[in-house]
Design an enzyme around this catalytic site. Sequence first.
Site, PDB file in Angstrom:
ATOM      1  NE  ARG A   1       4.296   4.987   5.283  1.00  0.00           N
ATOM      2  CZ  ARG A   1       3.517   4.478   4.334  1.00  0.00           C
ATOM      3  NH1 ARG A   1       2.379   5.053   4.023  1.00  0.00           N
ATOM      4  NH2 ARG A   1       3.896   3.384   3.682  1.00  0.00           N
TER       5      ARG A   1
ATOM      6  CE1 TYR B   1       3.412   1.541   0.633  1.00  0.00           C
ATOM      7  CE2 TYR B   1       2.414  -0.490   1.426  1.00  0.00           C
ATOM      8  CZ  TYR B   1       2.930   0.761   1.676  1.00  0.00           C
ATOM      9  OH  TYR B   1       2.979   1.255   2.965  1.00  0.00           O
TER      10      TYR B   1
ATOM     11  CG  HIS C   1      -0.365   3.189   7.012  1.00  0.00           C
ATOM     12  ND1 HIS C   1      -0.630   4.510   6.769  1.00  0.00           N
ATOM     13  CD2 HIS C   1      -1.439   2.701   7.684  1.00  0.00           C
ATOM     14  CE1 HIS C   1      -1.816   4.826   7.267  1.00  0.00           C
ATOM     15  NE2 HIS C   1      -2.323   3.741   7.827  1.00  0.00           N
TER      16      HIS C   1
END
Length: 363
Positions: A259, A272, A263
Site C-alpha cells: 500500500r 509506523y 491507509h
Amino acid sequence: MTSDPDHLLPSEAPVTLIDATGEAVPSDAYTLPEPDALLRALGGLISARRLNEQAYALVRQGRLAVYPSSHGQEACQVAAAQVLDGGDWLFPTYRDTAAVVARGVDPVEVLTLLKGDWHSGYDPYARNVAPQATPLATQLLHAVGVAHAAKLRGEDTVVMALCGDGATSEGDFHEAMNFAAVFGAPVVFFVQNNKYAISVPLARQTVAPTLAHKAVGYGMPGEQVDGNDAAALLEVLGKAVARARAGEGPQFVEAHTYRMQAHTNADDATRYREDAEVKEWEAKDPLTRLETYLRSIDALDDTTMAAFTEAAEELAQRTREALNEDIEPNPEDLFRYVFAEPTPQLRAQLDVVLDELSREETS
C-alpha cells in the site's frame, strides 16, 4: 478437492512472470499471458492509477469523506476483474474501488459510498458486484453463500472474494474458509497482502510462513503470487478461477503487494513505517514493469500509450465533474431500500418524517 498436502502447498516463492525490471521470468508451472491480455491489463492499470489520484484530490476538496487508495495495488485490482466471466461475482472491500470500476461499474456510482450519500451507489445485480464492505471479512461469508447457492442451482458461476491481510485475523475469515471447503463452494479467496492492517505489520498478525499456507488447514489449495506483476496475477488467478469452475472447490491466492499511500486520508503512515521501505516498493511499481515488458516485445507503442492515458483522463474528468455537483437528498430514500417491500413499521416511520417536514414547510 484433495487432502494431499503436496497438492495444497503454495509455491516456495511468489509466482513471478515479469520481474521489477520488466524482464520475463521463466516458469515451469505458468505461462505468460498473450500480449492482447497484457495490453488490456495495462490500460486498466493506467485508468486505476488515475482514478486513485483523482479520488485523493476529491477528498482534499471536500467532495469525498474518505478514500482508501489502492495505489500500488492496481495490478491486483485489474487482474481480479479481468479473469472473471460475465456471470461471475466479485465481492470487494472498501479498498477495491479500482476492481469494481474494472468490472464495468460507473466510478461515480462507486464513489457514492465514500462520499457518504449511500451505503452503495450501484446496483449489485447489474454487473454482479456486491456492495463494497467496510467491516473486515464480512463479505467473505456472503461470497461463499452466493457460490454455494450457484453450486446448488447447477450454475457454472465463480465468486471472487477479495480481502486484505488484516481480514485473515478475523473470525469471519475462518468461517468462510471452512464452510467453502467443506461444501466445495466455487469461490476464489484473493488476499491482497499489502503488509499492514492499518498500522499493524504482518509480523504482528501471523507467524505462518505465508498467508497462502493457511489454506492447507482447510484442505484448500493455496498459492502465492507477486502482487505487482499483472502477468503473474492473470495467470494464477485465471487458473484458480478455472479450477473452481471445473468443480475443484475453493481456491486461495495470496498476492504480495504494498500500500503505497496511507491507509486512508485520515491516517499518518509515517508513524509506523519508514520512508526507505516505501522507496523500496516504488521500484516494483506494477505499471512501469508491465509497460517496460510490452515495449520490449514490440507490443506497445506511443500511440497506444497515449490512447490509454487519454481514456484514463476522460474517466477522471467525468468522475470529477459528477462529484462536484451538489445533490439534494430525498428523505424518503432513507426508507426506500431497507427491504424489497417496506414493512408496516417503516411505513409508519416514513409517515412521521413526512408529517414533520410538511409542518416545517408551513411554519
